[in-house]
Write a protein that holds these residues in place. Structure first.
Motif, mmCIF file in Angstrom:
data_model
loop_
_atom_site.group_PDB
_atom_site.id
_atom_site.type_symbol
_atom_site.label_atom_id
_atom_site.label_comp_id
_atom_site.label_asym_id
_atom_site.label_seq_id
_atom_site.Cartn_x
_atom_site.Cartn_y
_atom_site.Cartn_z
ATOM 1 N N ALA A 1 0.844 -1.194 0.000
ATOM 2 C CA ALA A 1 0.000 0.000 0.000
ATOM 3 C C ALA A 1 0.881 1.247 0.000
ATOM 4 N N VAL A 2 0.394 2.305 -0.663
ATOM 5 C CA VAL A 2 1.061 3.599 -0.536
ATOM 6 C C VAL A 2 0.528 4.218 0.754
ATOM 7 N N ALA A 3 1.371 4.280 1.782
ATOM 8 C CA ALA A 3 0.930 4.683 3.114
ATOM 9 C C ALA A 3 1.062 6.182 3.341
ATOM 10 N N ALA A 4 1.973 6.817 2.618
ATOM 11 C CA ALA A 4 2.171 8.264 2.774
ATOM 12 C C ALA A 4 2.825 8.823 1.524
ATOM 13 N N GLY A 5 2.616 10.114 1.299
ATOM 14 C CA GLY A 5 3.230 10.778 0.153
ATOM 15 C C GLY A 5 4.042 11.964 0.613
ATOM 16 N N PHE A 6 5.067 12.299 -0.127
ATOM 17 C CA PHE A 6 5.888 13.474 0.167
ATOM 18 C C PHE A 6 5.864 14.337 -1.083
ATOM 19 N N ASP A 7 5.316 15.526 -0.948
ATOM 20 C CA ASP A 7 5.082 16.345 -2.132
ATOM 21 C C ASP A 7 6.354 17.049 -2.585
ATOM 22 N N THR A 8 7.221 16.294 -3.245
ATOM 23 C CA THR A 8 8.510 16.846 -3.662
ATOM 24 C C THR A 8 8.415 17.664 -4.956
ATOM 25 N N GLY A 9 7.280 17.577 -5.625
ATOM 26 C CA GLY A 9 7.079 18.393 -6.831
ATOM 27 C C GLY A 9 8.117 18.161 -7.915
ATOM 28 N N GLU A 10 8.420 16.895 -8.189
ATOM 29 C CA GLU A 10 9.450 16.584 -9.189
ATOM 30 C C GLU A 10 8.889 16.574 -10.601
ATOM 31 N N GLN A 11 9.767 16.842 -11.551
ATOM 32 C CA GLN A 11 9.402 16.738 -12.960
ATOM 33 C C GLN A 11 10.468 15.931 -13.673
ATOM 34 N N TYR A 12 10.039 15.004 -14.517
ATOM 35 C CA TYR A 12 10.988 14.195 -15.283
ATOM 36 C C TYR A 12 11.373 14.936 -16.564
ATOM 37 N N GLY A 13 12.645 14.740 -16.941
ATOM 38 C CA GLY A 13 13.098 15.251 -18.228
ATOM 39 C C GLY A 13 13.954 14.198 -18.916
ATOM 40 N N PHE A 14 13.956 14.222 -20.237
ATOM 41 C CA PHE A 14 14.935 13.435 -20.990
ATOM 42 C C PHE A 14 16.209 14.266 -21.009
ATOM 43 N N ALA A 15 17.338 13.625 -21.263
ATOM 44 C CA ALA A 15 18.581 14.391 -21.263
ATOM 45 C C ALA A 15 19.439 14.037 -22.461
ATOM 46 N N VAL A 16 20.207 15.030 -22.897
ATOM 47 C CA VAL A 16 21.214 14.834 -23.946
ATOM 48 C C VAL A 16 22.553 15.336 -23.400
ATOM 49 N N LYS A 17 23.598 15.006 -24.113
ATOM 50 C CA LYS A 17 24.929 15.503 -23.751
ATOM 51 C C LYS A 17 24.922 17.032 -23.751
ATOM 52 N N LYS A 18 25.590 17.613 -22.797
ATOM 53 C CA LYS A 18 25.646 19.084 -22.718
ATOM 54 C C LYS A 18 26.062 19.668 -24.053
ATOM 55 N N GLY A 19 25.278 20.593 -24.567
ATOM 56 C CA GLY A 19 25.609 21.265 -25.821
ATOM 57 C C GLY A 19 24.997 20.645 -27.061
ATOM 58 N N ASN A 20 24.341 19.483 -26.921
ATOM 59 C CA ASN A 20 23.719 18.848 -28.096
ATOM 60 C C ASN A 20 22.355 19.486 -28.367
ATOM 61 N N ALA A 21 22.406 20.752 -28.806
ATOM 62 C CA ALA A 21 21.182 21.535 -28.992
ATOM 63 C C ALA A 21 20.315 20.981 -30.121
ATOM 64 N N ALA A 22 20.947 20.419 -31.149
ATOM 65 C CA ALA A 22 20.174 19.915 -32.296
ATOM 66 C C ALA A 22 19.260 18.757 -31.856
ATOM 67 N N LEU A 23 19.807 17.831 -31.077
ATOM 68 C CA LEU A 23 18.982 16.702 -30.632
ATOM 69 C C LEU A 23 17.955 17.160 -29.588
ATOM 70 N N LEU A 24 18.384 18.051 -28.705
ATOM 71 C CA LEU A 24 17.452 18.539 -27.675
ATOM 72 C C LEU A 24 16.231 19.205 -28.309
ATOM 73 N N LYS A 25 16.471 19.931 -29.390
ATOM 74 C CA LYS A 25 15.385 20.604 -30.097
ATOM 75 C C LYS A 25 14.376 19.576 -30.639
#
Ligand code: GLN
Length: 235
Positions: A186-210
């Motif tokens: 059972a889920v007995a308790a929740g902690f509202d951490t307000g997270e958001q998932y993102g995909f990631a690319v290598k730093k600077g790979n703007a073409a793929l990120l776009k």
């Protein structure tokens, strides 16, 4: 021509960490499927290539090591966007909201961290759930024995076999586990951490990120995102 350079021609190589259902896990035939897989497939289709998935420890994904070394083009691992990770990865726009949740065996619900003093609490190593719990335990000076497991399967196994009295992980993965194993946890308790998932690319790979951001935006506006959500997450 999209101008996107891929590490292997004709292939969009995705790093992930299995299992993490409903975002990525193996189906009965051994194929990796899930919410993240379906979204990245949209990017691959747009680039007219095929997605190939590499299962690798979460540490190498969140540290940027796998993207930097050319192990993969994109990371898709139910990964929360954090300031620390932003220093070493370029994240897409957020594609999923999550919080942390405390799971216990059914009938043995524990509602607060205070009730866990003197007992064992399981977390998954390297995750935001582990960070959250370690910070809480320290700030509130709670004498809880926090045990870190190497992946979600090991954490869930520890809970199922009473190695820990409770376990913390992202809410949607507990919801999925409960669907697959009705009545046990059972889920007995929740902690509202307000997270958001993102995909990631290598730093600077703007073409793929776009391309990744364009695929998320298109899926959200044309109903594909809702279809994928209904298929993997449910109502
Ligand atoms: N969302 C959590 C994090 O980013 C867990 C991710 C995972 O275990 N795949 O740390």
């Amino acid at each position: 021509e999209s101008g996107v350079a891929l590490i292997k021609a004709g292939t969009l190589t995705t790093c992930t960490h299995l299992p993490y259902a409903p975002f990525q896990s193996k189906d009965d035939s051994g194929k990796v499927v899930g919410f993240d897989v379906a979204l990245i497939d949209l990017v691959a289709t747009k680039l007219q290539v095929t997605q190939a998935i590499v299962d690798t420890p979460f540490e190498g994904i969140k540290s940027g090591a796998d993207l930097n070394s050319g192990k993969c083009d994109v990371a898709a691992a139910g990964m929360t966007i954090t300031d620390e990770r932003k220093k070493v990865l370029d994240f897409s726009d957020p594609y999923f909201d999550a919080t942390q949740a405390l799971a216990t065996p059914t009938g043995k619900e524990v509602k607060t961290l205070e009730e866990l003093v003197g007992r064992r609490l399981g977390v998954q190593g390297g995750t935001t759930g582990e960070d959250y719990i370690k910070t809480q335990v320290k700030e509130k000076n709670l004498k809880i024995e926090v045990v870190s497991y190497k992946d979600l399967a090991a954490l869930q196994q520890a809970l199922a076999t009473n190695q820990v009295v409770a376990a913390v992980n992202d809410l949607p993965v507990w919801n999925e586990y409960i669907k697959a194993n009705p009545g046990k946890v059972a889920v007995a308790a929740g902690f509202d951490t307000g997270e958001q998932y993102g995909f990631a690319v290598k730093k600077g790979n703007a073409a793929l990120l776009k391309e990744v951001n364009a695929a998320i935006a298109a899926a959200k506006s044309d109903g594909t995102y809702d279809k994928i959500y209904a298929e993997w997450i449910g109502e």
